[in-house]
Structures are given as C-alpha cells and as structure tokens.
Design a protein around this motif. Structure first.
Motif, PDB file in Angstrom:
ATOM      1  N   GLY A   1       0.823  -1.212   0.000  1.00  0.00           N
ATOM      2  CA  GLY A   1       0.000   0.000   0.000  1.00  0.00           C
ATOM      3  C   GLY A   1       0.858   1.262   0.000  1.00  0.00           C
ATOM      4  N   ASN A   2       1.910   1.266   0.814  1.00  0.00           N
ATOM      5  CA  ASN A   2       2.820   2.418   0.845  1.00  0.00           C
ATOM      6  C   ASN A   2       3.480   2.608  -0.512  1.00  0.00           C
ATOM      7  OD1 ASN A   2       2.291   3.058   3.497  1.00  0.00           O
ATOM      8  ND2 ASN A   2       4.016   1.887   4.294  1.00  0.00           N
ATOM      9  N   HIS A   3       3.902   1.518  -1.126  1.00  0.00           N
ATOM     10  CA  HIS A   3       4.528   1.603  -2.447  1.00  0.00           C
ATOM     11  C   HIS A   3       3.564   2.197  -3.469  1.00  0.00           C
ATOM     12  CE1 HIS A   3       6.639   0.677  -6.106  1.00  0.00           C
ATOM     13  NE2 HIS A   3       5.550   0.065  -6.529  1.00  0.00           N
ATOM     14  N   GLU A   4       2.334   1.746  -3.425  1.00  0.00           N
ATOM     15  CA  GLU A   4       1.359   2.204  -4.417  1.00  0.00           C
ATOM     16  C   GLU A   4       1.006   3.683  -4.250  1.00  0.00           C
ATOM     17  OE1 GLU A   4      -0.824  -2.043  -5.384  1.00  0.00           O
ATOM     18  OE2 GLU A   4      -1.960  -0.497  -4.342  1.00  0.00           O
ATOM     19  N   ARG A   5       1.186   4.229  -3.065  1.00  0.00           N
ATOM     20  CA  ARG A   5       0.857   5.642  -2.824  1.00  0.00           C
ATOM     21  C   ARG A   5       2.033   6.585  -3.063  1.00  0.00           C
ATOM     22  NH1 ARG A   5      -1.812   3.091   1.328  1.00  0.00           N
ATOM     23  NH2 ARG A   5      -0.144   3.449   2.802  1.00  0.00           N
ATOM     24  N   ARG A   6       3.247   6.073  -3.152  1.00  0.00           N
ATOM     25  CA  ARG A   6       4.433   6.924  -3.255  1.00  0.00           C
ATOM     26  C   ARG A   6       4.638   7.451  -4.664  1.00  0.00           C
ATOM     27  NH1 ARG A   6       8.355   3.047  -1.055  1.00  0.00           N
ATOM     28  NH2 ARG A   6       9.363   3.452  -3.002  1.00  0.00           N
ATOM     29  N   ALA A   7       5.101   8.679  -4.749  1.00  0.00           N
ATOM     30  CA  ALA A   7       5.513   9.258  -6.028  1.00  0.00           C
ATOM     31  C   ALA A   7       7.032   9.177  -6.107  1.00  0.00           C
ATOM     32  CB  ALA A   7       5.049  10.707  -6.118  1.00  0.00           C
ATOM     33  N   GLY A   8       7.586   9.208  -7.306  1.00  0.00           N
ATOM     34  CA  GLY A   8       9.031   9.216  -7.476  1.00  0.00           C
ATOM     35  C   GLY A   8       9.691   7.909  -7.110  1.00  0.00           C
ATOM     36  N   HIS A   9       9.078   6.828  -7.462  1.00  0.00           N
ATOM     37  CA  HIS A   9       9.573   5.500  -7.124  1.00  0.00           C
ATOM     38  C   HIS A   9      11.008   5.269  -7.574  1.00  0.00           C
ATOM     39  CE1 HIS A   9       5.572   4.016  -6.041  1.00  0.00           C
ATOM     40  NE2 HIS A   9       5.146   4.770  -7.019  1.00  0.00           N
ATOM     41  N   GLN A  10      11.713   4.466  -6.808  1.00  0.00           N
ATOM     42  CA  GLN A  10      13.027   3.994  -7.224  1.00  0.00           C
ATOM     43  C   GLN A  10      12.817   2.876  -8.247  1.00  0.00           C
ATOM     44  OE1 GLN A  10      14.907   6.602  -5.410  1.00  0.00           O
ATOM     45  NE2 GLN A  10      16.333   5.005  -5.850  1.00  0.00           N
ATOM     46  N   LEU A  11      13.707   2.784  -9.217  1.00  0.00           N
ATOM     47  CA  LEU A  11      13.606   1.741 -10.235  1.00  0.00           C
ATOM     48  C   LEU A  11      13.574   0.352  -9.606  1.00  0.00           C
ATOM     49  CD1 LEU A  11      13.633   0.613 -13.107  1.00  0.00           C
ATOM     50  CD2 LEU A  11      16.122   0.802 -13.059  1.00  0.00           C
ATOM     51  N   VAL A  12      14.428   0.093  -8.631  1.00  0.00           N
ATOM     52  CA  VAL A  12      14.503  -1.240  -8.043  1.00  0.00           C
ATOM     53  C   VAL A  12      13.156  -1.648  -7.449  1.00  0.00           C
ATOM     54  CG1 VAL A  12      15.379  -0.500  -5.776  1.00  0.00           C
ATOM     55  CG2 VAL A  12      15.920  -2.790  -6.631  1.00  0.00           C
ATOM     56  N   THR A  13      12.416  -0.702  -6.861  1.00  0.00           N
ATOM     57  CA  THR A  13      11.111  -1.006  -6.286  1.00  0.00           C
ATOM     58  C   THR A  13      10.108  -1.343  -7.383  1.00  0.00           C
ATOM     59  OG1 THR A  13      11.602   0.515  -4.480  1.00  0.00           O
ATOM     60  CG2 THR A  13       9.310  -0.136  -4.739  1.00  0.00           C
ATOM     61  N   VAL A  14      10.110  -0.563  -8.453  1.00  0.00           N
ATOM     62  CA  VAL A  14       9.194  -0.824  -9.567  1.00  0.00           C
ATOM     63  C   VAL A  14       9.527  -2.166 -10.206  1.00  0.00           C
ATOM     64  CG1 VAL A  14       8.397  -0.033 -11.831  1.00  0.00           C
ATOM     65  CG2 VAL A  14       8.753   1.611  -9.980  1.00  0.00           C
ATOM     66  N   GLU A  15      10.822  -2.442 -10.433  1.00  0.00           N
ATOM     67  CA  GLU A  15      11.218  -3.724 -11.031  1.00  0.00           C
ATOM     68  C   GLU A  15      10.750  -4.889 -10.176  1.00  0.00           C
ATOM     69  OE1 GLU A  15      15.215  -3.230 -13.635  1.00  0.00           O
ATOM     70  OE2 GLU A  15      15.498  -3.099 -11.480  1.00  0.00           O
TER      71      GLU A  15
END
Length: 138
Positions: A107-121
C-alpha cells in the motif's frame, strides 16, 4: 533486454551500441558520470523520472508488457501499477505474499511518487509477473 538483464544494464548496452558516451547521458540527466555508472552497474537505483529520461536519451520507451501487449509506460507507469494489479485480480495481500512483504508495504509503495527503479522492477516482475522492458521509441 534479456529476461535476466536489469533494465539499467540493458539501457547501458543500448547506449554503447549507439556510441553515446556516459558523460553525454549524465549531462542530459543533470547527474555525474559516477552516479550514472553506479546505476548502470546496479550499485544504486535511480528514481523513476531519471529512468524515463535515460530511455528518451537513447530512443527507448520504458514499458510494462504482458507478451506483446503494452500495458503501461512512461513517467506515470508507477501510478498505474495498482490498476494493473486490480485488472489481474490481485489484492495488495496477494502481491505482498509474492514479494515476501506486508500488505502495508505494498500500500505504501502504491501511494508513493518518485519510485526507485529497483522497487518498480521488484513489484512488476515478482508481484505482477509481467516484464519491464524497453522498446524503440515511437
């Protein structure tokens, strides 16, 4: 990009193929050559807008695909991940189990802007079982 090659390494390989020097990409992104090198070698993870800008610099679109179908792309791709998760019938708890984390973390990941590439991958490849790749610019 091969299935086992990280996105930044794949972009670096394409950069070399085009004959574009690191300093040219670094200058275009407003970063230093050592920072770019760390990204390309997996020692640091860039923020998502830098990934998109790098892709543009070497004529590549960053996309999430399921087979040949492009499901999401570009700067707003991280914001589209919850929608893709829902379309695949997965709950935050389902993704958390696949990632080995908690529903709150997802949930925290889905709400964050400016994600790090490693998190998106990690979210895309493990959570959604989709492929993060690059395509020739349209």
């Amino acid at each position: 990009m091969t299935a086992d090659m990280p996105l930044m390494a794949s972009l670096a390989e394409h950069r070399l193929h085009l004959g574009v020097h690191m300093y040219e990409v670094a200058e275009a992104l407003g970063i230093t050559v050592p920072t770019l090198s760390a990204w390309e070698h997996g020692r640091r993870s860039p923020r998502w807008p830098h990934v998109i800008a790098y892709g543009r610099r070497v004529d590549r679109r960053i996309v999430v695909r399921d087979g040949d179908t492009v499901l999401a792309e570009g700067l707003y791709l991280p914001a589209q991940l919850p929608i893709l998760r829902g379309e695949l019938g997965l709950s935050q708890s389902d993704v958390a189990r696949r990632l080995g984390g908690s529903r709150g973390q997802v949930g925290n990941h889905e709400r964050r802007a400016g994600h790090q590439l490693v998190t998106v991958e990690r979210y895309v490849t493990v959570g959604l079982r989709l492929q993060l790749t690059h395509l020739a610019a349209a």
